[in-house]
Design an enzyme around this catalytic site. Structure first.
Site, short mmCIF file in Angstrom:
data_model
loop_
_atom_site.label_atom_id
_atom_site.label_comp_id
_atom_site.label_asym_id
_atom_site.label_seq_id
_atom_site.Cartn_x
_atom_site.Cartn_y
_atom_site.Cartn_z
N GLU A 185 -29.09 92.16 9.47
CA GLU A 185 -30.50 91.76 9.38
C GLU A 185 -30.70 90.33 9.89
O GLU A 185 -31.67 90.03 10.60
CB GLU A 185 -31.00 91.85 7.93
CG GLU A 185 -31.08 93.26 7.39
CD GLU A 185 -29.77 93.72 6.74
OE1 GLU A 185 -28.68 93.23 7.11
OE2 GLU A 185 -29.85 94.59 5.85
N CYS B 49 -30.44 88.04 2.88
CA CYS B 49 -31.29 88.61 3.94
C CYS B 49 -32.73 88.77 3.45
O CYS B 49 -33.68 88.58 4.21
CB CYS B 49 -30.72 89.95 4.41
SG CYS B 49 -29.20 89.73 5.36
N1 THU Z 1 -24.14 93.93 5.32
C1 THU Z 1 -25.17 93.93 6.21
O1 THU Z 1 -24.99 93.66 7.40
N2 THU Z 1 -26.41 94.23 5.74
C2 THU Z 1 -26.68 94.63 4.48
O2 THU Z 1 -27.84 94.94 4.18
C3 THU Z 1 -25.62 94.71 3.48
C4 THU Z 1 -24.29 94.20 3.91
C5 THU Z 1 -22.79 93.67 5.83
C6 THU Z 1 -22.19 92.36 5.43
C7 THU Z 1 -20.70 92.67 5.55
O3 THU Z 1 -20.32 92.51 6.91
C8 THU Z 1 -20.61 94.14 5.21
O4 THU Z 1 -21.92 94.66 5.38
C9 THU Z 1 -20.12 94.43 3.81
O5 THU Z 1 -20.85 93.70 2.87
#
Ligand code: THU
Length: 163
Positions: free
Chosen positions: A75, A115
């Site tokens: 995000e 986020c």
């Molecule tokens: N992550 C995201 O990119 N967006 C989310 O809404 C939740 C978590 C990613 C962060 C990390 O690279 C992985 O997912 C595990 O937490």
């Protein structure tokens, strides 16, 4: 003493097939963009695709690092790209999906706390709500009308400048 309460409504669809066509297309794109994630540590590949009010699309995926806190969520990668490419154009909707070798991608995931903070400020800055379309590779889809609904009682710029 008085009691206050927060209330918000969101839409729940049984599957991507029930979504309006433009939203279904955006969610399919988000599913596709999970392949661009760099997630060797969590194995959790997240894809996000935004539709801007000028019709342009901007994508983001999570980018991890051996120094774990240096990693970025999909995000915030997306918001940084959108703000760099189209700094004055509001975001209308963002679809978010994920895939993982460890868990089944059969339900929506919701943006993490950091986020949510970033999404909220983007809405405020460009004076436009950001709809969120949340879904896995299959299963139910949630549509949240305004990202900042996910962050009640938030800290924001008003707290810094006293307005
Ligand atoms: N992550 C995201 O990119 N967006 C989310 O809404 C939740 C978590 C990613 C962060 C990390 O690279 C992985 O997912 C595990 O937490």
């Amino acid at each position: 003493m008085e009691k206050n309460a927060f209330h918000f409504e969101y839409e729940v669809y049984d599957s991507i097939n029930e979504l309006p066509e433009a939203d279904a297309w955006l969610l399919e794109e988000a599913r596709e963009v999970t392949t661009n994630a760099y997630a060797p540590y969590s194995n959790f590949h997240v894809g996000a695709v935004a539709r801007l009010t000028n019709g342009e699309m901007v994508a983001g995926s999570n980018q991890e690092n051996a120094s774990f806190p240096a990693g970025l969520c999909a995000e915030r990668v997306l918001l940084s790209s959108a703000s760099s490419l189209y700094p004055k154009v509001p975001i209308e909707s963002i679809a978010i999906s994920y895939r993982s070798s460890l868990v089944e991608s059969d339900h929506p995931i919701s943006p993490c706390g950091i986020c949510r903070q970033s999404l909220q400020e983007y809405e405020t800055r460009l004076h436009h709500p950001i709809r969120l379309i949340l879904g896995g590779m299959k299963g139910k889809v949630f549509v949240i009308p305004k990202a900042s609904m996910l962050l009640p009682l938030s800290f924001n710029s008003n707290d810094l400048n006293g307005t």
